[in-house]
Design an enzyme around this catalytic site. Structure first.
Site, short mmCIF file in Angstrom:
data_model
loop_
_atom_site.label_atom_id
_atom_site.label_comp_id
_atom_site.label_asym_id
_atom_site.label_seq_id
_atom_site.Cartn_x
_atom_site.Cartn_y
_atom_site.Cartn_z
N LYS A 80 0.86 -1.18 0.00
CA LYS A 80 0.00 0.00 0.00
C LYS A 80 0.90 1.23 0.00
CE LYS A 80 -3.82 2.00 2.70
NZ LYS A 80 -4.67 1.84 3.90
N SER A 155 -9.75 1.62 3.09
CA SER A 155 -8.93 2.43 2.22
C SER A 155 -7.86 1.64 1.47
CB SER A 155 -8.24 3.53 3.04
OG SER A 155 -7.31 2.96 3.95
N SER A 179 -9.74 -0.61 7.36
CA SER A 179 -9.20 -0.51 6.01
C SER A 179 -8.49 -1.74 5.46
CB SER A 179 -8.23 0.67 5.92
OG SER A 179 -8.97 1.84 5.79
N1 GLN Z 1 -12.93 3.74 6.43
C1 GLN Z 1 -12.42 4.24 7.68
C2 GLN Z 1 -12.16 5.72 7.55
O1 GLN Z 1 -12.54 6.26 6.57
C3 GLN Z 1 -11.22 3.50 8.07
C4 GLN Z 1 -9.99 3.98 7.44
C5 GLN Z 1 -8.80 3.16 7.77
O2 GLN Z 1 -8.89 2.10 8.41
N2 GLN Z 1 -7.65 3.63 7.37
O3 GLN Z 1 -11.60 6.34 8.39
#
Ligand code: GLN
Length: 487
Positions: A80, A155, A179
């Site tokens: 990532k 994400s 994420s």
């Molecule tokens: N979807 C969650 C957010 O928007 C989690 C993001 C993440 O785990 N980096 O914050």
């Protein structure tokens, strides 16, 4: 060699050991696969073919001398684009880091090098890991390999989509509120958020430091354990890293001891899709029939998890992202005429809408007038959420829940409604707030052909138990043997 790119790491590792294939050949096959599917999937932000082939050559050379470093020696892995890799771009899918190249390796990167892995490229994500669909990337839209009209989750959507489409057998992601688990669910693969402190965060561009963890994506549970084995363990350079003994995760897969599985009633509300509910009930039935005791439990503070998360996470994010100021790391606005301008204009031009929204919210909850009403109160409720889990784990060993209330959704469906998007994480954020490990595993497909998944939550540092419970389900079903058709 047909469909070699869908083979498990265990199988690929065996082939390398038997010398039926070399790491250079294997890497070329994956690079070719990437070229074939990328025009559709768009998971990668950058590739470094030359460097990865050099790493593969080095692996072959070690093997010829009998100096194999680990089961991952010679195996391609994707990263990532939020994890530092020396000499490679580190953009966090943001315009503000468009031209940034990392001058150093993250601890996990170093460990992958030491294990002999071949790092092929950098994977798309929501900008600074903020989102649940990867649509917040400033670079490109990654698509779900099961259906290109759908999101891959987020994400870490690039990591999940790349593994799902057979572009790499393994990838790393990061998980602050879901994420890793939610994109793993959306793409029908496995993903693990480790216990807070198990994996070093050194070299991970921070979203929210008290919640972030790096974790593995793989097509099956055994492979997930192999990657976790490489990245887990104490690191002096991360003061929140814990000095715990790291078990041999693969051995645990074989030791199957049926245990007590808790089903939290608050995680099975009306908001869950019928098909998702049905598939998860089937999974619960499977465990019941196989000697596990199923226990109804309650995690009463669950309804506060999303609001608490969005206060804590935005507060920490607003402070972490202050370093991107047009002076140190980031791109500088060409419109700036004085020092203050550099700061304001670079941030205005460099950050996307979701990032700005969270910085504003985080600054607000930390401001002296509102600190007690929001941030301090959220921390108190966070303690309650943590206590809920501690109490539940007095009577159960593992907790089972949906990973998310729905399957993957259509591109564009939620992008204009942030609150609706935030609800994708309703079942994952509590686990980060409590610092516990969570694993997402495929357990079915919807009528529309999209994967369904469930989440197993464990006691702190009990990853081996999660892998073992997940493995039981996986080997009795064929969900991980189904592959999307993208070519
Ligand atoms: N979807 C969650 C957010 O928007 C989690 C993001 C993440 O785990 N980096 O914050």
């Amino acid at each position: 060699m047909e469909k070699l790119f869908f083979k498990s790491v265990e199988d690929l590792s065996k082939m390398l050991a038997q010398k039926s294939i070399s790491s250079v050949e294997l890497t070329r096959i994956f690079l070719q696969r990437i070229k074939t599917v990328e025009p559709k999937v768009q998971a990668f932000l950058s590739l470094d073919e030359e460097k990865s082939l050099r790493q593969a050559e080095a692996s072959d050379e070690r093997r010829s001398k009998g100096q194999v470093l680990s089961p991952l020696d010679g195996i391609p892995v994707g990263m990532k684009d939020v994890i530092a890799e020396k000499g490679q771009p580190l953009t966090c899918a943001s315009k503000i880091l468009e031209h940034y190249v990392s001058p150093y390796d993250a601890t996990v990167t170093e460990r992958l090098h030491r294990a002999g892995a071949v790092l092929v490229g950098r994977l798309n994500m929501d900008e600074f890991a903020m989102g649940s669909s990867t649509e917040n990337s400033a670079c490109q839209k990654t698509r779900n390999p099961w259906n290109l009209e759908y999101v891959p989750g987020g994400s870490s959507g690039g990591s999940a989509a790349a593994v799902c489409a057979g572009e790499v057998p393994l990838a790393l992601g990061s998980d602050t509120g879901g994420s890793i688990r939610q994109p793993a669910l959306c793409c029908g693969i496995t993903g693990l958020k480790p216990t807070y402190g198990l994996v070093s965060r050194y070299g991970l561009s921070a979203l929210a430091s008290s919640l972030d963890q790096i974790g593995p994506f793989a097509r099956n549970v055994a492979d997930l354990g192999l990657l976790l084995q490489v990245i887990a363990g104490h690191d002096d350079r991360d003061s929140t890293s814990c000095n715990v003994e790291i078990p041999n995760y693969s051995q645990f897969l074989m030791k199957q001891q049926p245990c007590r599985i808790g089903i939290p009633k608050e995680y099975f509300s009306d908001g869950i899709d019928l098909e998702v509910r049905q598939a998860i009930e089937n999974a619960i039935t499977f465990y019941r029939k196989n000697g596990y005791s199923i226990v109804d439990i309650s995690l009463p503070h669950t309804p506060y998890a999303v609001p608490v998360y969005y206060v804590v996470m935005t507060a920490e994010a607003s402070s972490n992202l202050a370093r991107f100021d047009g002076i140190r790391y980031s791109s500088r606005s060409s419109m700036a005429t004085n020092a203050t301008d550099i700061y304001f204009k670079s941030r205005e031009e460099g950050f996307g809408a979701e990032v700005k929204r969270r910085i504003i919210l985080g600054t607000y909850v930390l401001s002296s007038n509102h600190l007690d009403a929001y941030y301090v109160r959220a921390q108190k409720v966070r303690t309650r959420i943590r206590e809920d889990f501690a109490k539940a784990f007095e009577t159960v060993d593992v907790i089972l829940s949906p990973t998310s209330p729905t399957t993957a959704f259509k591109l564009g469906e939620k992008i204009n409604d942030p609150l609706l998007m935030y609800l994708s994480d309703i079942h994952t954020v509590s686990i980060n707030l409590a610092g516990l490990p969570g694993l997402s595993l495929p357990c079915g497909f919807s009528k529309a052909g999209l994967p369904i998944g469930f989440q197993l939550i464990g006691k702190a540092f009990h990853e081996s138990e999660l892998l073992s419970v997940a493995h039981q389900f996986e080997r009795a079903h064929d969900f991980v043997q189904r592959f999307p058709i993208v070519s």
